[in-house]
Design a protein around this motif. Sequence first.
Motif, PDB file in Angstrom:
ATOM      1  N   ILE A  76       0.832  -1.175  -0.054  1.00 48.91           N
ATOM      2  CA  ILE A  76      -0.090   0.007   0.021  1.00 48.91           C
ATOM      3  C   ILE A  76       0.968   1.379   0.171  1.00 48.91           C
ATOM      4  CG2 ILE A  76      -2.044   1.267   1.274  1.00 48.91           C
ATOM      5  CD1 ILE A  76      -2.679  -1.532   2.668  1.00 48.91           C
ATOM      6  N   ARG A  77       0.704   2.191  -0.909  1.00 47.91           N
ATOM      7  CA  ARG A  77       1.521   3.504  -0.938  1.00 47.91           C
ATOM      8  C   ARG A  77       0.673   4.561  -0.128  1.00 47.91           C
ATOM      9  NH1 ARG A  77       6.089   1.824  -1.944  1.00 47.91           N
ATOM     10  NH2 ARG A  77       5.105   0.001  -0.967  1.00 47.91           N
ATOM     11  N   TRP A  78       1.504   5.664   0.188  1.00 45.03           N
ATOM     12  CA  TRP A  78       0.962   6.610   1.080  1.00 45.03           C
ATOM     13  C   TRP A  78       1.894   7.668   0.717  1.00 45.03           C
ATOM     14  CZ3 TRP A  78      -3.353   6.448   3.622  1.00 45.03           C
ATOM     15  CH2 TRP A  78      -3.725   7.527   4.735  1.00 45.03           C
ATOM     16  N   GLU A  79       1.351   9.006   0.424  1.00 46.90           N
ATOM     17  CA  GLU A  79       2.035  10.034   0.029  1.00 46.90           C
ATOM     18  C   GLU A  79       2.614  10.584   1.208  1.00 46.90           C
ATOM     19  OE1 GLU A  79       4.391  12.192  -2.136  1.00 46.90           O
ATOM     20  OE2 GLU A  79       3.280  10.601  -3.268  1.00 46.90           O
ATOM     21  N   ARG A  80       3.851  10.954   1.240  1.00 46.98           N
ATOM     22  CA  ARG A  80       4.485  11.799   2.635  1.00 46.98           C
ATOM     23  C   ARG A  80       5.009  13.038   2.177  1.00 46.98           C
ATOM     24  NH1 ARG A  80       4.844   6.689   4.243  1.00 46.98           N
ATOM     25  NH2 ARG A  80       3.429   6.221   6.325  1.00 46.98           N
ATOM     26  N   GLY A  81       5.195  13.376   0.863  1.00 44.86           N
ATOM     27  CA  GLY A  81       5.951  14.636   0.634  1.00 44.86           C
ATOM     28  C   GLY A  81       7.562  14.193   0.382  1.00 44.86           C
ATOM     29  N   ALA A  82       8.346  15.180   0.099  1.00 41.65           N
ATOM     30  CA  ALA A  82       9.510  15.082  -0.331  1.00 41.65           C
ATOM     31  C   ALA A  82      10.314  14.274   0.826  1.00 41.65           C
ATOM     32  CB  ALA A  82      10.374  16.342  -0.678  1.00 41.65           C
TER      33      ALA A  82
END
Lengths: 289, 486
Positions: B59-65
Amino acid sequence: MADKVEKDEFSGTDTTGHEWDGIKELDTPMPRWWLWTMYGTIIWAIGYWIVMPAWPLVSSYTSGFLGYSSRGSLEQELADATAAHADDRAALVTMKVSDVKNDEKIYQFALRGGKSAFAVNCSQCHGSGAQGAPGFPNLNDDDWLWGGSIDKIYETVKYGIRSDNDETRIGNMPAFLTDELLTKDQINDVAEYVLSLSGGEGDAAMITRGKAVFMENCVSCHGDNAKGKNEFGAPNLTDAIWFYGKEKDIIVKTISRGRGNVMPAWVDRLDDVTIRQLALYVHSLGGGE
Amino acid sequence: MVDSSVENIDVRPVNKKENRALFQKREKIQPKKARGDFRRLKWIIMGITLAIYYITPWIRWERGAGGPDQAVLVDLARERFYFFFIEIWPQEVYYITGLLILAAISLFLVTSLFGRAWCGYSCPQTVWTDLFIFVERLVEGDRNARLRLDKAPMSISKFSKRLLKHSIWIVIGLLTGGAWVFYFADAPTLLRELFSFEAPVVAYSSIALLTATTYVFGGLMREQVCTYMCPWPRIQGAMVDDETLTVTYHSARGEPRGPHKKNEPWAGRGHCIDCNQCVAVCPMGIDIRDGLQLECITCALCIDACDDVMDKVDLPRGLISYDTHAGQFDGDPNRKIRVRFIRPRTIAYSLILLLVGSIMLFTLLNRSVLDVNVIRDRNPLFVTLSDGSIRNGYTVKILNKVHETRQFRIDVEGLKGIQSWLETAGPGDHTNLVSVPADALSSVKLFVSAPAASLSERSSDIEVIVTDLVTGGREIQDTSFKGPER
């Protein structure tokens, strides 16, 4: 214990014959593989004795076929750590020591190394916090006998002060009484004058006489304004920092007998990387110029 | 003649107390396939738990740079734990403590209500053993076929069946260990590295270890793990009371048991026809008719087996069913089972759950994204400078928990004429600007000086204020400023 094995009436399991407050201990069998596991651990232990250091002998021990020792593994770790920093070490010795501060990575490396080298080599005299003691300068403050720039500190650590190294810097406080350069009264007057330089109240007549003596005998090293001269290691006499102590009898003793403490030349004992690390660390303690 | 519709099985409960000796020789258990509601429930739970296990790392999860885009990740190298919107630094490990408390108390609550539901349905040991038995049945057939195969002399057919079974088991083990390591690194990258042999050695060794344990525990040891290795059956005894639902044989209804001929009257005898179906399906090798026992994981397969038999002999279901301890002495075939959900024990567990859960939620929602620690130098306590002023040294640690670089300014207040500067600053530079990289900690050395005249005591209270230059957010730390004896 009963002659005949007693069975527990509920579970049908044999009991051990032990009973506490009506509670009987059951003799539940262990699984056989558990027994084999125990034999396995015994075999493992024997194997361990063979390959690892195990048994003490009269003057040594059985070292085991793998040749492991905790001291050897520590030495290996230290060597690995040194090797891992080979680039940092190479960069540190090629750079001008005063430029290291511009390279964050090398600078942090130098500070860490300097801190540990300081604890091993310098803390005996300068104290573990570099706070010094009478006769041993406090390296945290902004008053420097021989200069507080990184380059000057580097020079001091490397060649020492009044050491046996040819490059060392020398500057002696003469023994004015012992060598019969001044009389006891004159020395007393000068001490009164020196104390007055940093705001001390004193006998005006003594201060006037003391100033005259000072101008004749002391300015060549301590300067006209008594602010000291780094090239001779002559301390600033007008500030709040006192090398040997601010009591008058100590000042009188200094003038009468002279002073000349020794800082060893570390170039003969430490490698250049460590000396540079020490210079940078000392400079970082807060008083560096 | 026994009732022809029900097969009478010659089976011995190998874990029956009487069958044991000093150092028990292990007897192989060949559980028969059960059919029914609980078997179906177990298939569903197996599917869900295996899916959670295998899918979660992907599962992917966007966390920023700078932040990993994996939803669940234990990043040991960088000392971070990511769980969807939660990100935990090592010093916030109390969140994990909280999670463990929640898990433990939930287990207590479920156990006090439904007995060893965890063991019977969702424990990995149960799920994987079930999966391994499923494979065994596919390859070698059901119980009777397997027993025949065990007795048969070695032949090409027997050998190839055995080889196929163990191969599939090892593949399952590999997949199990293989999925485990994805929780500790970026899954797609690691997968690529695993196949191109560029992955870290620890990844391969972890997979090898977990393959071995999965194969040994699920394929070879099975019930031995639960009975002898796991402490949980012993602990759970403390949570089971008279009101707890467990898998129960209604002895009052079933006894006296005995074979039953078709059309024979049921009066004067028990409903148990001693067909041993409940023993045959049991993966733990026990006889549930002996009552609640340590080995029982309450998988309820004996309920399915017995219900099947009761249907065939036209008796009401539930000779074996989930019931309370007291229920086994109730001979009524149409007994209705009532659960007392509200008991002092369940109230206590629920309150603890609510309390710990609320604290966790509150602290998570109010989690600071900026932490400041100020550590005063203790050696030396203070330094007298040449102009007579006093200087103290501090190590200021700024934790930036945001995934972008932030600029901070450090101010010090609390004494007249107080001044501060960074160790790295040039002469006269008092701007005290610190840039902290994304998701990182910066440690700076701060010097603070004050004229001796403003110090009225040996120790004065001062404040170190760290301000975010963009948002203006501030974090104030109280510390002290030491000076000489007045």
